[in-house]
Enzyme design. Sequence first.
Site, PDB file in Angstrom:
ATOM      1  N   GLU A  23     -22.410   7.567  17.261  1.00 52.20           N
ATOM      2  CA  GLU A  23     -22.688   6.717  18.419  1.00 52.20           C
ATOM      3  C   GLU A  23     -23.383   7.544  19.487  1.00 52.20           C
ATOM      4  OE1 GLU A  23     -20.794   3.307  21.306  1.00 52.20           O
ATOM      5  OE2 GLU A  23     -19.407   4.704  20.337  1.00 52.20           O
ATOM      6  N   HIS A  44     -30.927   3.088  27.066  1.00 52.03           N
ATOM      7  CA  HIS A  44     -31.503   1.736  27.184  1.00 52.03           C
ATOM      8  C   HIS A  44     -32.892   1.786  27.826  1.00 52.03           C
ATOM      9  CE1 HIS A  44     -27.460   0.646  26.142  1.00 52.03           C
ATOM     10  NE2 HIS A  44     -26.990   1.083  27.285  1.00 52.03           N
ATOM     11  N   ASP A  63     -26.208   3.218  22.120  1.00 52.60           N
ATOM     12  CA  ASP A  63     -25.755   2.625  23.379  1.00 52.60           C
ATOM     13  C   ASP A  63     -26.024   3.630  24.489  1.00 52.60           C
ATOM     14  OD1 ASP A  63     -24.593   0.870  25.178  1.00 52.60           O
ATOM     15  OD2 ASP A  63     -22.546   1.545  24.774  1.00 52.60           O
ATOM     16  N   GLN A 120     -30.725  11.743  23.838  1.00 52.98           N
ATOM     17  CA  GLN A 120     -30.958  11.064  22.574  1.00 52.98           C
ATOM     18  C   GLN A 120     -32.334  11.322  21.992  1.00 52.98           C
ATOM     19  OE1 GLN A 120     -31.222   6.814  24.646  1.00 52.98           O
ATOM     20  NE2 GLN A 120     -31.655   6.639  22.476  1.00 52.98           N
ATOM     21  N   ASP A 178     -23.681  12.345  24.223  1.00 56.05           N
ATOM     22  CA  ASP A 178     -23.932  11.854  25.575  1.00 56.05           C
ATOM     23  C   ASP A 178     -24.557  12.981  26.383  1.00 56.05           C
ATOM     24  OD1 ASP A 178     -22.750   9.134  27.058  1.00 56.05           O
ATOM     25  OD2 ASP A 178     -23.300  10.736  28.446  1.00 56.05           O
ATOM     26  N   SER A 236     -15.198   3.925  23.667  1.00 62.90           N
ATOM     27  CA  SER A 236     -15.663   3.309  22.424  1.00 62.90           C
ATOM     28  C   SER A 236     -15.259   4.147  21.216  1.00 62.90           C
ATOM     29  CB  SER A 236     -17.182   3.119  22.466  1.00 62.90           C
ATOM     30  OG  SER A 236     -17.850   4.357  22.618  1.00 62.90           O
TER      31      SER A 236
END
Length: 258
Positions: free
Chosen positions: A45, A117, A114, A90, A70, A53
């Site tokens: 993720e 964005h 996630d 990312q 992250d 999450s």
Amino acid sequence: MALPGTVLMQSVDEVPIDKMGLAHYFANYETYLGPIRQRPLKFLELGIARGDSLRHWESWLPNAEITGLDITPCPARFDSGRVRCYVGEQQDKAVLDRLAAERAPEGFDVIIDDAAHVGQLARLCFWHLFEHHLKPGGYYFIEDWGTGYWPQYPDGKHYRPPDPDLAAHEKLLDRMHKSALVQAVYPLRKATGWMRWNLVRRRFHGHDRGMVGFVKELIDECGAEDMTHPSFGTGTPRRSRFDWMRVSLGHVVIRKAG
């Protein structure tokens, strides 16, 4: 990186809570991951914030090896020994390659974006992970693509679609085609028919900002077989790299072709 207002399930036993009012996110995960959730999945993720999450995935995927990424360190602690968090952006391919080599050298089964964005960042991340680190038959989920419609995002913009209607020249050609004179004179009928076919609108006013534009690029990949058709397309004929793609409000699900 969770959006403001995001609420995630804290336990597999809880009733799913809307994320930005989008309960179908969880329905999609149940539909596509539910049948395989007992397997020893390799799971990644991107954008994990406080780690809430990951706690859910740790509980709901009891045999998965779970990896999170992250831009800031994750403060959560996990008891299973199956969860590991990385710090990085990312779009940083070196970071993605390193975590993949350490956690899923044969590829991930599931990847969820996630993170930022932001269309360009999601795009760079997607194609690198999809091509190099997602197993054939694996799932790639993209959350919150609707940020492309939000002007407060760096690559977003308001979109107001025009009413669907014929262009002025299309209306004129339609009237000509229906006229008694044109129908009575064969050359005129043929010429009008040719113009109606060849002057039809080829492009539609669309929204190509941010995440919305990125999702439309993914739709193009779904059309690869038509784009490269030996009689009508360009380039070497090929099939799509996607087995299928599902687009819903704020959520994209892609299954990689085998």
